[in-house]
Structures are given as C-alpha cells and as structure tokens.
Design a protein around this motif. Structure first.
Motif, PDB file in Angstrom:
ATOM      1  N   PHE A 107      38.735  41.728  55.754  1.00 32.14           N
ATOM      2  CA  PHE A 107      39.321  43.054  55.915  1.00 32.14           C
ATOM      3  C   PHE A 107      39.946  43.180  57.303  1.00 32.14           C
ATOM      4  O   PHE A 107      39.286  42.942  58.305  1.00 32.14           O
TER       5      PHE A 107
ATOM      6  N   LEU B 219      32.429  49.884  51.358  1.00 25.23           N
ATOM      7  CA  LEU B 219      32.866  48.564  50.923  1.00 25.23           C
ATOM      8  C   LEU B 219      33.865  48.678  49.783  1.00 25.23           C
ATOM      9  O   LEU B 219      34.872  47.951  49.755  1.00 25.23           O
TER      10      LEU B 219
ATOM     11  N   ALA C  76      37.629  47.331  49.816  1.00 27.12           N
ATOM     12  CA  ALA C  76      38.022  46.411  48.750  1.00 27.12           C
ATOM     13  C   ALA C  76      39.307  46.881  48.073  1.00 27.12           C
ATOM     14  O   ALA C  76      40.210  46.083  47.768  1.00 27.12           O
TER      15      ALA C  76
ATOM     16  N   LYS D 159      42.745  45.969  49.202  1.00 28.16           N
ATOM     17  CA  LYS D 159      43.207  44.609  48.941  1.00 28.16           C
ATOM     18  C   LYS D 159      43.472  44.329  47.472  1.00 28.16           C
ATOM     19  O   LYS D 159      44.358  43.556  47.135  1.00 28.16           O
TER      20      LYS D 159
ATOM     21  N   GLU E  30      37.187  40.425  41.421  1.00 28.43           N
ATOM     22  CA  GLU E  30      37.343  40.183  42.849  1.00 28.43           C
ATOM     23  C   GLU E  30      36.508  41.170  43.668  1.00 28.43           C
ATOM     24  O   GLU E  30      35.866  40.798  44.657  1.00 28.43           O
ATOM     25  N   ILE E  31      36.467  42.415  43.243  1.00 30.77           N
ATOM     26  CA  ILE E  31      35.643  43.401  43.950  1.00 30.77           C
ATOM     27  C   ILE E  31      34.159  43.099  43.750  1.00 30.77           C
ATOM     28  O   ILE E  31      33.355  43.236  44.678  1.00 30.77           O
TER      29      ILE E  31
ATOM     30  N   MET F 214      33.171  40.638  46.236  1.00 30.21           N
ATOM     31  CA  MET F 214      32.982  41.218  47.565  1.00 30.21           C
ATOM     32  C   MET F 214      31.602  41.843  47.694  1.00 30.21           C
ATOM     33  O   MET F 214      30.947  41.722  48.739  1.00 30.21           O
TER      34      MET F 214
END
Length: 333
Positions: A212, A312, A316, A319, A325-326, A329
């Motif tokens: 990030f 978070l 996330a 992006k 994908e999250i 993370m």
C-alpha cells in the motif's frame, strides 16, 4: 557524543498533552481548553534517557476522534521527510489520543515506508493529573524508539510499561491505565526501570514492506461497519449498501455468524458489488474462512477487530475489488 541516538517527537495532541482544571480533573479536562505543545510536553520529563537527543515536530493538536485520512497522509509524509532529512535519525515517536490510537497505528503499520522505528504513545490521564501516566509513557516510548529490536517490528504502541504491535493492540477500558491489550497474543515486551525487554516479534506483513502506497492514493474508499445483535433485521447493512459503500464490515456474533435477516441483506450487498468482510464483536479470536462465508462471496477478517478490518478493506479497495485478492490481503496482514 559518538553513541548518541536521535529521536523525532511528533505531537498531535490527545490526553497526553491535555491540562485539566486541577490535579483531580480526570474526565472533563478537554473542557479546560488548554493543551501543551509538544515542546512543553517534552519539558515535563525530568530527564531524557541516557545518550538520547530528542527534537520536536509540532502538528496542530486534534482530538483523536477527529483524526482520519488527511492526518494519516500527513504523518506518513512527515515520517518520510524526517528520515530523509536526518540520516542519523534513530526513531520516531508520535503522541496521540487513545480513543483512536489503535486505528492510526494500524493504518501507519500498513502504509509507512520509513525504516526507522515508529512508536505511538498516549496516556489515560492528562499531563496535569495526580499520578498522570503521561510522563512515564513518553519516556518509555522514547526508549523503545532507540532499540534495535524495534527496527523492523512495524509500528509499535507503548503505554503502561508495555510494548504492543499495532496490528494486535486495542483499547479495552475507558479509564483504566491497563486499557491497551493485545488479546490473542499479548505484549511484545516490557519497559522496566533497568531495561527495555523484547520477547517476540510480529510475523504478519507490516511497514515498511507493504503493497500500500499513499503516494498513489488520493482518497480512501468509504467502508461502513454493521453490528450484529439479537433481533437484527439487517437495516444497517441495507442502509450502507444504499449509501453506495463499496465495502462493509460486519461485527458478527462470535465466531462469525449472523441472523437470517442479516444474511439476506449481506447477500444482496454482495450481489450489488459490495465487498463484505466478516469480523467478530467478541474482541478476540479468529473468524474462520468457512464454507458459508466463501459460498456467499464474502471474506473472513481473521482476528482483526471490526475497526481494523475496515481500514485494511479500505486500503485493499484502493488497489482491487477482486475478492480472492482481497482475501489474500486479509491472510497476509
């Protein structure tokens, strides 16, 4: 002094800098309208740790209930500037109100790019109070910022002689001095009179090595929190969805369950493209990445509390909106 260490002290206000109407003013001190600037706060200390030089950086004081993205951006930029302009800088200490300290600490833990230790500190009692914890907390935070063990540990929080990881720590009591706890894993170390002792290091990914980058982020997506309770009809979830929130965190019943009405509202939110994360209202413990959550296209928050899961998720969403994908993370940070 060849072995001297240099620490930058950034002041943002908070109880640690507040001056009440008298030594027993432990609740209404903000109403007094008097706050020490960071230089005055430092002067409260009778001495600095041996071999440590501290210079102060004042920011406009603000209640920690009012701190948000623009202030976090400024802190990230300021820390980078201090590290670049002071090659001999050993560490950075940031004073902060305790109400939202855990959120600022975790956000910085996800976004700072500085490599020197960054330690956040506050107090439960104003600087003017009888038995104020402000001076010793500040003294200990400065000590921790000079430790080799603090380098590479991410953002740290120091209060009540304890060292906590920004990811794990949360405020658990309104007035008690032992309010900051790391429920699942405990402290990283202690600040005792004879030494600062570390016993463990954070494992989850943290500053400065995160994906990030606020230099590429102009706004923070809005993420709302809904709270599970008996009789919940899902109206808060539907309201957040109707408001256009791209993300919602549910503070669910432990260990991550919710009412049938909430389930219907959550499924509707997911169908409309909202990213939903399931946290827990319990205060500790993981929300498992179970079949029901995955089947519904939602994400488990692991053991992040709702307010940290919200941060978070917001980062996330700067992006990607890809669920897998999250989910990665949340399993990484």
């Amino acid at each position: 002094m060849p072995d001297s260490k240099k620490v930058a002290l950034i002041g943002t206000g908070g109880t640690i800098a507040a001056v009440g109407a008298g030594p027993f003013d432990l609740i209404d001190y903000d109403d007094n309208g008097h706050m020490l600037d960071v230089g005055e706060l430092l002067a409260v200390l009778p001495a600095l740790p041996d071999g440590v030089e501290v210079f102060t950086v004042a920011l406009p004081p603000i209640s920690s209930t009012g701190i948000y993205f623009e202030h976090w951006q400024k802190l990230v930029e300021l820390c980078a500037e201090l590290e670049a302009s002071h090659p001999d800088l050993t560490g950075i200490v940031i004073t902060h109100g305790t109400a939202s300290m855990e959120e600022t600490a975790y956000f910085l833990n996800l976004t700072l790019k500085t490599r020197v230790p960054v330690v956040m500190v506050g107090s439960q009692r104003p600087a003017s109070a009888l038995s104020s914890d402000a001076p010793l907390n500040l003294y200990n935070a400065i000590r921790v910022a000079t430790m080799n063990e603090a380098r590479g540990a991410g953002v740290l929080v120091v209060l009540n002689d304890e060292i906590h990881s920004a990811r794990d720590v949360t405020k658990t009591s309104t007035y008690r001095l032992q309010t900051f706890r790391s429920p699942d894993f405990g402290v990283l170390g202690h600040c005792d009179a004879d030494e600062v002792a570390f016993y463990r290091q954070p494992v989850r990914r943290h500053a400065p090595n995160t994906e990030f980058d606020l230099a590429q982020t102009r706004t923070l997506p809005s993420v709302g929190i809904a709270y599970s309770h008996t009789g919940s009809d899902g109206c808060v979830i539907r309201a957040l969805t109707a408001a256009g929130m791209p993300g919602i965190v549910l503070a669910a019943f432990a260990p991550g369950c919710y009412s049938s009405a909430e389930a219907a509202a959550l499924h509707d939110a997911v169908a409309k493209g909202v990213v939903v994360v399931i946290s827990s209202r319990a205060g500790s413990g993981r929300v498992g990445d179970g079949i029901e959550i995955r089947r519904a296209g939602m994400i488990a928050a692991d053991n992040l509390n709702p307010q940290k899961a919200r941060l978070l998720l917001a980062l996330a969403l700067t992006k990607t909106s890809d669920i897998d994908e999250i989910r990665r993370m949340f399993q990484t940070y």
